[in-house]
Write a protein that holds these residues in place. Structure first.
Motif, short mmCIF file in Angstrom:
data_model
loop_
_atom_site.label_atom_id
_atom_site.label_comp_id
_atom_site.label_asym_id
_atom_site.label_seq_id
_atom_site.Cartn_x
_atom_site.Cartn_y
_atom_site.Cartn_z
N ILE A 197 -11.10 1.48 -63.54
CA ILE A 197 -9.60 1.38 -62.89
C ILE A 197 -9.30 0.13 -62.65
CG2 ILE A 197 -8.40 2.59 -61.09
CD1 ILE A 197 -10.75 4.91 -61.26
N PHE A 198 -8.05 -0.23 -63.04
CA PHE A 198 -7.55 -1.65 -62.70
C PHE A 198 -8.60 -2.69 -62.93
CE2 PHE A 198 -5.64 1.12 -59.47
CZ PHE A 198 -4.20 1.27 -60.16
N GLY A 199 -9.46 -2.42 -64.09
CA GLY A 199 -10.44 -3.54 -64.20
C GLY A 199 -11.66 -3.58 -63.43
N PHE A 200 -11.82 -2.65 -62.59
CA PHE A 200 -13.13 -2.23 -61.77
C PHE A 200 -13.76 -1.01 -61.97
CE2 PHE A 200 -10.21 -4.86 -58.93
CZ PHE A 200 -10.78 -5.82 -58.84
N PRO A 201 -15.12 -0.96 -61.92
CA PRO A 201 -15.74 0.06 -62.23
C PRO A 201 -15.39 1.15 -61.19
CG PRO A 201 -17.39 -1.52 -62.30
CD PRO A 201 -15.95 -2.04 -61.68
N SER A 202 -15.30 2.54 -61.61
CA SER A 202 -14.73 3.45 -60.70
C SER A 202 -15.73 3.86 -59.45
CB SER A 202 -14.53 4.80 -61.54
OG SER A 202 -15.85 5.16 -62.44
N GLN A 203 -16.92 3.67 -59.81
CA GLN A 203 -17.77 3.89 -58.58
C GLN A 203 -17.75 2.83 -57.40
OE1 GLN A 203 -19.10 3.10 -61.78
NE2 GLN A 203 -20.77 1.92 -61.42
N PHE A 204 -16.93 2.07 -57.70
CA PHE A 204 -16.67 0.85 -56.49
C PHE A 204 -15.40 0.74 -56.11
CE2 PHE A 204 -20.00 -1.36 -59.26
CZ PHE A 204 -21.04 -1.21 -58.43
N ILE A 205 -14.33 1.05 -56.91
CA ILE A 205 -12.93 1.01 -56.50
C ILE A 205 -12.46 2.07 -55.59
CG2 ILE A 205 -12.02 1.65 -58.66
CD1 ILE A 205 -10.56 -1.30 -56.42
N ILE A 206 -13.00 3.28 -56.40
CA ILE A 206 -12.43 4.68 -55.68
C ILE A 206 -12.92 4.72 -53.86
CG2 ILE A 206 -12.49 7.06 -55.58
CD1 ILE A 206 -12.28 6.71 -58.75
N PRO A 207 -14.21 4.32 -53.80
CA PRO A 207 -14.57 4.33 -52.49
C PRO A 207 -14.00 3.35 -51.53
CG PRO A 207 -16.52 4.73 -53.75
CD PRO A 207 -15.40 4.33 -54.80
N VAL A 208 -13.81 2.05 -52.33
CA VAL A 208 -13.15 1.10 -51.47
C VAL A 208 -11.84 1.48 -51.14
CG1 VAL A 208 -12.13 -1.19 -51.48
CG2 VAL A 208 -14.61 -0.66 -51.98
N LEU A 209 -10.86 2.11 -52.10
CA LEU A 209 -9.59 2.32 -51.68
C LEU A 209 -9.53 3.61 -50.63
CD1 LEU A 209 -8.03 1.91 -55.20
CD2 LEU A 209 -7.69 0.58 -53.29
N MET A 210 -10.32 4.57 -51.05
CA MET A 210 -10.20 5.50 -50.38
C MET A 210 -10.71 5.33 -48.75
SD MET A 210 -9.15 8.39 -51.59
CE MET A 210 -9.38 9.54 -50.41
N GLY A 211 -11.77 4.29 -48.71
CA GLY A 211 -12.46 3.89 -47.47
C GLY A 211 -11.46 3.16 -46.42
N TRP A 212 -10.50 2.47 -47.35
CA TRP A 212 -9.32 1.67 -46.54
C TRP A 212 -8.08 2.22 -46.49
CZ3 TRP A 212 -10.12 -3.68 -49.55
CH2 TRP A 212 -11.57 -4.17 -49.11
N LEU A 213 -7.26 2.72 -47.64
CA LEU A 213 -6.06 3.20 -47.82
C LEU A 213 -6.18 4.69 -47.40
CD1 LEU A 213 -4.79 1.51 -50.88
CD2 LEU A 213 -4.40 0.84 -48.32
N GLY A 214 -7.04 5.46 -47.67
CA GLY A 214 -7.34 6.62 -47.34
C GLY A 214 -7.61 7.07 -45.92
N LEU A 215 -8.32 6.26 -45.39
CA LEU A 215 -8.81 6.50 -43.73
C LEU A 215 -7.45 6.14 -43.24
CD1 LEU A 215 -12.27 5.31 -43.56
CD2 LEU A 215 -11.55 7.76 -43.16
N MET A 216 -6.71 5.10 -43.56
CA MET A 216 -5.44 4.57 -42.79
C MET A 216 -4.25 5.66 -43.02
SD MET A 216 -3.29 0.95 -42.99
CE MET A 216 -3.52 0.95 -45.02
N LEU A 217 -4.17 6.31 -43.95
CA LEU A 217 -3.37 7.15 -44.23
C LEU A 217 -3.58 8.56 -43.20
CD1 LEU A 217 -0.59 8.08 -45.68
CD2 LEU A 217 -2.34 9.19 -47.39
N VAL A 218 -4.99 9.17 -43.57
CA VAL A 218 -5.34 10.11 -42.88
C VAL A 218 -5.32 9.81 -41.15
CG1 VAL A 218 -7.25 11.63 -42.37
CG2 VAL A 218 -6.72 10.96 -44.53
N THR A 219 -5.59 8.66 -40.87
CA THR A 219 -5.60 8.38 -39.26
C THR A 219 -4.32 8.19 -38.90
OG1 THR A 219 -7.76 7.16 -39.46
CG2 THR A 219 -6.34 6.76 -37.75
N GLY A 220 -3.15 7.65 -39.67
CA GLY A 220 -1.82 7.73 -39.23
C GLY A 220 -1.15 8.97 -39.27
#
Length: 86
Positions: free
Chosen positions: A40-63
């Motif tokens: 995904i976007f040139g990164f392995p899915s097992q790395f990029i999805i947890p990073v995006l969910m950990g940063w952007l997902g948590l920020m969205l849910v917390t907001g």
């Protein structure tokens, strides 16, 4: 029990589950190995999805949680003011 306090309990349980799911989504790749190996976007899915969910997902849910719980606090304060006036 008052409906505002019931809402508070529901919000707490719902957001606890959502925060756990977004913060620990990397465990899905451990539980389901066929999910690995995609790019995904040139990164392995097992790395990029947890990073995006950990940063952007948590920020969205917390907001969302902050907005809803602030509105709920205002509702509880208004309810307490009505009780004090009567």
């Amino acid at each position: 029990m008052n409906s505002a306090y019931k809402k508070e309990i529901r919000y707490t349980l719902l957001f606890s589950v959502l925060l756990l799911m977004t913060g620990h989504c990397g465990l899905f790749f451990v539980a389901f190995p066929p999910l690995r190996g995609h790019m995904i976007f040139g990164f392995p899915s097992q790395f990029i999805i947890p990073v995006l969910m950990g940063w952007l997902g948590l920020m969205l849910v917390t907001g969302i949680q902050a907005k809803l719980t602030n509105d709920l606090d205002d509702e509880i304060e208004a309810m307490e003011d009505v009780v004090k006036e009567s």
